[in-house]
Design an enzyme around this catalytic site. Sequence first.
Site, PDB file in Angstrom:
ATOM      1  N   ASP A  14       0.812  -1.224   0.000  1.00 10.48           N
ATOM      2  CA  ASP A  14       0.000   0.000   0.000  1.00 10.48           C
ATOM      3  C   ASP A  14       0.843   1.270   0.000  1.00 10.48           C
ATOM      4  OD1 ASP A  14      -2.289  -1.649   0.245  1.00 10.48           O
ATOM      5  OD2 ASP A  14      -1.957  -1.752   2.402  1.00 10.48           O
ATOM      6  N   LYS A  17       1.971   2.211  -5.070  1.00 11.72           N
ATOM      7  CA  LYS A  17       2.612   1.697  -6.297  1.00 11.72           C
ATOM      8  C   LYS A  17       1.748   1.933  -7.520  1.00 11.72           C
ATOM      9  CE  LYS A  17       3.004  -2.458  -4.529  1.00 11.72           C
ATOM     10  NZ  LYS A  17       2.668  -2.233  -3.116  1.00 11.72           N
ATOM     11  N   LYS A  19      -0.179   4.343  -8.545  1.00 17.12           N
ATOM     12  CA  LYS A  19       0.006   5.629  -9.220  1.00 17.12           C
ATOM     13  C   LYS A  19       1.362   5.685  -9.942  1.00 17.12           C
ATOM     14  CE  LYS A  19       1.026  10.391  -8.430  1.00 17.12           C
ATOM     15  NZ  LYS A  19       0.948  11.613  -7.677  1.00 17.12           N
ATOM     16  N   ASN A  39      -5.188 -10.425  -3.992  1.00 13.47           N
ATOM     17  CA  ASN A  39      -5.012  -9.834  -2.657  1.00 13.47           C
ATOM     18  C   ASN A  39      -4.507  -8.400  -2.806  1.00 13.47           C
ATOM     19  OD1 ASN A  39      -2.626 -10.868  -3.711  1.00 13.47           O
ATOM     20  ND2 ASN A  39      -1.793 -11.542  -1.762  1.00 13.47           N
ATOM     21  N   HIS A  42      -4.386  -2.073  -6.501  1.00 12.44           N
ATOM     22  CA  HIS A  42      -3.636  -0.917  -7.009  1.00 12.44           C
ATOM     23  C   HIS A  42      -4.614   0.175  -7.444  1.00 12.44           C
ATOM     24  CE1 HIS A  42       0.087  -3.637  -7.817  1.00 12.44           C
ATOM     25  NE2 HIS A  42      -0.088  -3.348  -6.549  1.00 12.44           N
ATOM     26  N   GLN A 225       2.036  -6.126  -3.159  1.00 11.98           N
ATOM     27  CA  GLN A 225       2.377  -6.147  -1.721  1.00 11.98           C
ATOM     28  C   GLN A 225       3.684  -5.370  -1.489  1.00 11.98           C
ATOM     29  OE1 GLN A 225       1.441  -9.613  -3.042  1.00 11.98           O
ATOM     30  NE2 GLN A 225      -0.581  -8.788  -2.744  1.00 11.98           N
ATOM     31  N   PRO A 305      -9.288  -0.802   7.872  1.00  8.49           N
ATOM     32  CA  PRO A 305      -8.451   0.353   8.222  1.00  8.49           C
ATOM     33  C   PRO A 305      -6.991  -0.070   8.309  1.00  8.49           C
ATOM     34  CG  PRO A 305      -9.846  -0.309  10.068  1.00  8.49           C
ATOM     35  CD  PRO A 305     -10.231  -1.176   8.912  1.00  8.49           C
ATOM     36  N   ARG A 306      -6.106   0.743   7.759  1.00 10.64           N
ATOM     37  CA  ARG A 306      -4.677   0.400   7.835  1.00 10.64           C
ATOM     38  C   ARG A 306      -4.098   0.911   9.143  1.00 10.64           C
ATOM     39  NH1 ARG A 306      -3.931   2.743   1.920  1.00 10.64           N
ATOM     40  NH2 ARG A 306      -4.725   0.984   0.740  1.00 10.64           N
ATOM     41  N   LYS A 332       2.842  10.217  -0.813  1.00 12.24           N
ATOM     42  CA  LYS A 332       1.976  10.751   0.249  1.00 12.24           C
ATOM     43  C   LYS A 332       2.698  11.711   1.204  1.00 12.24           C
ATOM     44  CE  LYS A 332      -1.928   8.027   0.749  1.00 12.24           C
ATOM     45  NZ  LYS A 332      -2.757   7.028   1.375  1.00 12.24           N
ATOM     46  N   LEU A 333       3.659  12.443   0.666  1.00 14.32           N
ATOM     47  CA  LEU A 333       4.352  13.416   1.514  1.00 14.32           C
ATOM     48  C   LEU A 333       3.359  14.454   2.045  1.00 14.32           C
ATOM     49  CD1 LEU A 333       7.284  14.275   2.427  1.00 14.32           C
ATOM     50  CD2 LEU A 333       7.141  16.002   0.635  1.00 14.32           C
ATOM     51  N   SER A 414       5.660  12.116  -4.476  1.00 11.80           N
ATOM     52  CA  SER A 414       4.254  12.259  -4.830  1.00 11.80           C
ATOM     53  C   SER A 414       3.531  13.025  -3.724  1.00 11.80           C
ATOM     54  CB  SER A 414       3.652  10.864  -5.015  1.00 11.80           C
ATOM     55  OG  SER A 414       2.266  10.962  -5.114  1.00 11.80           O
ATOM     56  N   GLY A 416       0.014  13.726  -3.817  1.00 16.50           N
ATOM     57  CA  GLY A 416      -1.431  13.610  -4.036  1.00 16.50           C
ATOM     58  C   GLY A 416      -1.696  12.469  -4.986  1.00 16.50           C
TER      59      GLY A 416
END
Length: 425
Positions: A14, A17, A19, A39, A42, A225, A305-306, A332-333, A414, A416
């Site tokens: 998660d 990858k 994007k 499993n 993406h 994964q 939920p992670r 996700k900075l 990245s 966003g």
Amino acid sequence: MAERVVVVGAQWGDEGKGKVIDILSEKADYVVRYQGGNNAGHTVVVGEDELILHLIPSGILHKGKVCVIGNGVVIDPEALKAEITYLESKGIKINNNLRISDCAHLIFPYHKVLDKLREEKFSRTKIGTTGRGIGPCYTDKFSRNGIRIADLLNKRVFREKLEANIEEKNAIFRKVYKYKTFSFKKIFRQYSDFAEEIKPYVCNCSLLLNQAIKEGKKILFEGAQGTLLDIDHGTYPFVTSSNSTAGGACVGTGIGPNKIDKTIGIVKAYTTRVGEGPFPTEFSEKLMNKIRSIGKEFGATTGRPRRCGWFDAVIVRHAVCINGLDTIVVTKLDVLDMMPSLKICVGYSYKGKLYDNFPSDIEVLWKAKPVYEELPGWQQSTKGIKEFSALPKNAHVYLKRLEQLVGAKIEIVSIGSERTQTLFV
Ligand code: IMP
């Protein structure tokens, strides 16, 4: 783009990858999955649309790419058919842009049930799987009674293998789980129909890719994964059942290691994991809820939920080593934009010993205290930034420190989920 590139998750999956692979796919001729199954999840955002792919490589979203499901992947026919229908509903035609290895193993209904029953019955050793039958399918592969696509296409072989499998599985269901048994007839019919449907896509993956290599085509290998979920190099037993690391690209497709030119690792600017297992830098509840909500940290496959935590340089350093990462992509900075300060785990401390390399002892991973460095946050929005150099000063300081600690250069950042929110270093 280098000729042959492997993209892997460098944490517990998660990492975003989908994007990155989507962006890199534009320059590739072939996009290839080499392990795992449905499993994976993406997520790719295209304009207003959010597309989630589980089995088919995300290169399928681009015209003119050949998407290959390699021999290392396990295929659930139901999931594959659903994904083809889903893509066609989005206007994406599936024809000779999809190729499936004849050596890929098939997931059967009894694998899925077994996956769930094992988790329920032996809950003390629960892994928190996705319940997609991945583990039991790979178990059959390695105990040499799995059923491959090539077996499915030969009715006589298929009948023989399925009969033997159902006989064995039904005994387990009856005796161990007190669960109802499976009918050979029904599964044989369902899967024989499926064989006809997929026939046009089936190929010899190794030959296909080696020919493409000879022709100088660009190939992108899409890892699913993450490194810490790798069956050999992850937080065993809290892992998936395949080699999600870069080496998996060779065995999972049938190409030689000398054919790989570059390996890129995707890392989130913090850490997440779904399912059970040790997670040394896991946040306390308050911070967990905050980051989970800003980062929309819910599983793309199961919606679970992670779990969230601080960036762990020990595990990413491990990933750099195991995969031979040439560069990393930090995703996700932007989720960290408003944090007053940021912690980075630089080692683990357990019973007076400092671990700065990833320990294989699960007890150390469960009980160790993370050793943190703390850096100031940037507390301003990165939304709309178009150039890497325009990131706030403290964001640069944070990224530089990550590079130093993990031992790999950052290639992309990245900020966003949209394609435009990508900064090339
Ligand atoms: P399985 O792959 O369903 O057997 O699950 C084994 C472990 O891997 C569980 O902790 C899952 O949550 C985790 N897992 C499997 N696939 C993914 C993924 O794509 N992203 C994140 N975690 C995953």
